[in-house]
Design a protein around this motif. Structure first.
Motif, PDB file in Angstrom:
ATOM      1  N   LEU A 130       4.623   1.296  15.660  1.00  0.00           N
ATOM      2  CA  LEU A 130       3.414   1.618  13.884  1.00  0.00           C
ATOM      3  C   LEU A 130       3.850   3.176  13.508  1.00  0.00           C
ATOM      4  N   ALA A 131       4.168   3.801  14.171  1.00  0.00           N
ATOM      5  CA  ALA A 131       4.582   5.137  13.803  1.00  0.00           C
ATOM      6  C   ALA A 131       5.864   5.040  13.545  1.00  0.00           C
ATOM      7  N   ALA A 132       7.135   4.110  13.914  1.00  0.00           N
ATOM      8  CA  ALA A 132       8.226   4.090  13.765  1.00  0.00           C
ATOM      9  C   ALA A 132       8.545   3.549  12.061  1.00  0.00           C
ATOM     10  N   VAL A 133       7.558   2.800  11.583  1.00  0.00           N
ATOM     11  CA  VAL A 133       7.414   1.758  10.424  1.00  0.00           C
ATOM     12  C   VAL A 133       6.720   2.204   9.510  1.00  0.00           C
ATOM     13  N   THR A 134       5.041   2.958   9.673  1.00  0.00           N
ATOM     14  CA  THR A 134       4.175   3.047   8.633  1.00  0.00           C
ATOM     15  C   THR A 134       4.420   4.758   8.495  1.00  0.00           C
ATOM     16  N   ALA A 188      10.830  -4.405   9.456  1.00  0.00           N
ATOM     17  CA  ALA A 188       9.505  -4.386   9.819  1.00  0.00           C
ATOM     18  C   ALA A 188       8.718  -5.324  10.970  1.00  0.00           C
ATOM     19  N   ALA A 189       8.759  -6.833  11.037  1.00  0.00           N
ATOM     20  CA  ALA A 189       7.901  -7.447  11.438  1.00  0.00           C
ATOM     21  C   ALA A 189       8.971  -7.831  12.286  1.00  0.00           C
ATOM     22  N   ALA A 190      10.394  -8.227  12.565  1.00  0.00           N
ATOM     23  CA  ALA A 190      11.048  -8.067  13.689  1.00  0.00           C
ATOM     24  C   ALA A 190      11.092  -6.831  14.298  1.00  0.00           C
ATOM     25  N   MET A 191      10.407  -6.124  13.959  1.00  0.00           N
ATOM     26  CA  MET A 191      10.720  -4.917  15.613  1.00  0.00           C
ATOM     27  C   MET A 191       9.077  -5.072  15.767  1.00  0.00           C
ATOM     28  N   ILE A 192       7.639  -4.975  15.217  1.00  0.00           N
ATOM     29  CA  ILE A 192       6.695  -5.139  15.931  1.00  0.00           C
ATOM     30  C   ILE A 192       6.339  -6.393  16.629  1.00  0.00           C
ATOM     31  N   ALA A 243       0.789  -0.633   0.146  1.00  0.00           N
ATOM     32  CA  ALA A 243      -0.196  -0.178  -0.143  1.00  0.00           C
ATOM     33  C   ALA A 243       1.245   1.431   0.509  1.00  0.00           C
ATOM     34  N   GLY A 244       2.361   0.849   0.063  1.00  0.00           N
ATOM     35  CA  GLY A 244       3.524   2.286   0.113  1.00  0.00           C
ATOM     36  C   GLY A 244       3.228   3.149   1.504  1.00  0.00           C
ATOM     37  N   ARG A 245       2.920   2.078   2.360  1.00  0.00           N
ATOM     38  CA  ARG A 245       2.815   3.063   3.679  1.00  0.00           C
ATOM     39  C   ARG A 245       3.774   2.234   4.407  1.00  0.00           C
ATOM     40  N   LEU A 246       4.822   1.786   4.212  1.00  0.00           N
ATOM     41  CA  LEU A 246       5.503   1.018   5.018  1.00  0.00           C
ATOM     42  C   LEU A 246       7.407   1.811   4.985  1.00  0.00           C
ATOM     43  N   THR A 247       7.834   2.393   6.104  1.00  0.00           N
ATOM     44  CA  THR A 247       9.192   3.061   5.961  1.00  0.00           C
ATOM     45  C   THR A 247      10.445   2.558   6.132  1.00  0.00           C
ATOM     46  N   VAL A 248      10.300   1.140   6.434  1.00  0.00           N
ATOM     47  CA  VAL A 248      11.175   0.315   6.649  1.00  0.00           C
ATOM     48  C   VAL A 248      10.852  -0.610   5.654  1.00  0.00           C
ATOM     49  N   PRO A 249      11.198  -1.637   5.367  1.00  0.00           N
ATOM     50  CA  PRO A 249      12.096  -2.968   4.764  1.00  0.00           C
ATOM     51  C   PRO A 249      10.911  -3.707   5.570  1.00  0.00           C
ATOM     52  N   ALA A 250       9.942  -4.856   4.636  1.00  0.00           N
ATOM     53  CA  ALA A 250       9.398  -5.574   5.625  1.00  0.00           C
ATOM     54  C   ALA A 250       9.522  -6.425   6.178  1.00  0.00           C
ATOM     55  N   GLU A 251      11.224  -7.106   6.381  1.00  0.00           N
ATOM     56  CA  GLU A 251      11.229  -8.119   7.113  1.00  0.00           C
ATOM     57  C   GLU A 251      11.369  -7.467   8.723  1.00  0.00           C
ATOM     58  N   ALA A 268       9.352  -6.268  20.268  1.00  0.00           N
ATOM     59  CA  ALA A 268       7.838  -4.927  20.780  1.00  0.00           C
ATOM     60  C   ALA A 268       6.739  -5.977  21.342  1.00  0.00           C
ATOM     61  N   SER A 269       5.903  -6.624  21.005  1.00  0.00           N
ATOM     62  CA  SER A 269       4.405  -7.289  21.633  1.00  0.00           C
ATOM     63  C   SER A 269       5.421  -7.968  22.646  1.00  0.00           C
ATOM     64  N   ALA A 270       6.080  -9.095  21.547  1.00  0.00           N
ATOM     65  CA  ALA A 270       6.567 -10.081  23.332  1.00  0.00           C
ATOM     66  C   ALA A 270       6.845  -9.580  23.646  1.00  0.00           C
ATOM     67  N   GLY A 271       7.966  -8.706  23.980  1.00  0.00           N
ATOM     68  CA  GLY A 271       8.376  -8.216  25.170  1.00  0.00           C
ATOM     69  C   GLY A 271       7.270  -7.645  26.285  1.00  0.00           C
ATOM     70  N   VAL A 272       6.194  -6.233  25.273  1.00  0.00           N
ATOM     71  CA  VAL A 272       5.094  -5.919  26.048  1.00  0.00           C
ATOM     72  C   VAL A 272       4.331  -7.235  26.913  1.00  0.00           C
ATOM     73  N   THR A 273       3.644  -7.902  26.200  1.00  0.00           N
ATOM     74  CA  THR A 273       2.993  -9.204  26.746  1.00  0.00           C
ATOM     75  C   THR A 273       3.352  -9.907  28.022  1.00  0.00           C
ATOM     76  N   LEU A 274       4.690 -10.146  27.767  1.00  0.00           N
ATOM     77  CA  LEU A 274       5.436 -10.285  29.287  1.00  0.00           C
ATOM     78  C   LEU A 274       5.854  -9.987  30.110  1.00  0.00           C
ATOM     79  N   HIS A 275       5.514  -8.672  29.558  1.00  0.00           N
ATOM     80  CA  HIS A 275       5.932  -7.435  30.930  1.00  0.00           C
ATOM     81  C   HIS A 275       4.111  -7.179  31.479  1.00  0.00           C
ATOM     82  N   LEU A 276       3.250  -7.491  30.845  1.00  0.00           N
ATOM     83  CA  LEU A 276       2.111  -7.557  30.769  1.00  0.00           C
ATOM     84  C   LEU A 276       1.872  -8.499  32.050  1.00  0.00           C
ATOM     85  N   ILE A 277       2.040  -9.722  31.758  1.00  0.00           N
ATOM     86  CA  ILE A 277       2.381 -10.718  32.328  1.00  0.00           C
ATOM     87  C   ILE A 277       2.461 -10.749  33.503  1.00  0.00           C
TER      88      ILE A 277
END
Length: 231
Positions: free
Chosen positions: A179-183, A143-147, A133-141, A150-159
């Motif tokens: 999301l702001a950092a990659v889109t 962005a996926a690694a960052m997300i 869609a032309g809305r990614l600011t870093v390579p897909a790989e 971050a999501s795993a770290g946040v979830t373990l922190h919440l647990i």
């Protein structure tokens, strides 16, 4: 040794239930056997050892989670789909804390848990849709690694924090920061048409189109050029 064809399913179900009730405490094979109504030889016959049993429990639980996640219809906005995917991931971890910690909290160096491979592939699919869609600011790989991290770290922190409201607010802010950092929003002049976004979008859209028009060497060279432009 029992020949009961339902024994394997009973063992899996018992192990999953004990794990959910454990609060992160150790679950023994003896307890699983007692809950499933089988002897230790039956458990070892199906799963080999305790590690094999809980790997199977993880695979079974992840399959159910991913089936539900994959059935969710698109929001019509690729970034919105990515945001919903993050929330689904965190929600799954909070609903199944011991199970989630078993998957993401005991990773061995150099080895990604097998049960997470399909989840990561689904995340990468969502990220590549944003790229097309032309809305990614870093390579897909990237962005996926960052997300994923971050999501795993946040979830373990919440647990660990018991899902307190302060932590839930932090989780939402972290999601938006990542999301702001990659889109891009696509709202500002030239955002979607930026050179980096166009290069990333073109690479994500190559797919099968390159197969009939470019040689393998040409495709590799084009990807290299696009990645340089994206950087």
């Amino acid at each position: 040794m029992t020949g009961d064809v339902g024994a394997r399913e009973r063992i899996l179900r018992a192990a999953a239930e004990l794990l959910a009730e454990s609060g992160g405490a150790h679950v023994s094979t003896r307890a699983v056997c007692a809950a499933a109504g089988v002897g230790a030889p039956t458990l070892y016959h199906y799963f080999g050892d305790r590690d094999g049993l809980f790997e199977a429990v993880v695979e079974h639980g992840m399959a159910e989670y991913l089936a539900a996640k994959g059935a969710a219809p698109s929001t019509g906005d690729p970034v919105g789909d990515l945001r919903r995917g993050w929330d689904s991931h965190v929600g799954f971890g909070l609903a199944n804390p011991a199970f989630y910690a078993l998957i993401y909290g005991s990773t061995r160096p150099g080895r990604r848990p097998g049960a997470t491979a399909e989840a990561y592939r689904m995340l990468l699919d969502l990220v590549e849709a944003v790229a097309r869609a032309g809305r990614l600011t870093v390579p897909a790989e990237t962005a996926a690694a960052m997300i994923h991290a971050a999501s795993a770290g946040v979830t373990l922190h919440l647990i660990a924090g018991g899902g307190e409201q302060l932590d839930l607010d932090m989780a939402a802010r972290t999601r938006e920061a990542v999301l702001a950092a990659v889109t891009t929003t696509g709202a500002g002049p030239g955002e979607v048409s930026s050179l980096a976004a166009q290069a990333i979008a073109l690479e994500a859209g190559l797919g099968s189109a390159e197969a009939g028009r470019l040689t393998a060497a040409e495709a590799a060279m084009l990807r290299e050029w696009l990645r340089r432009l994206a950087a």
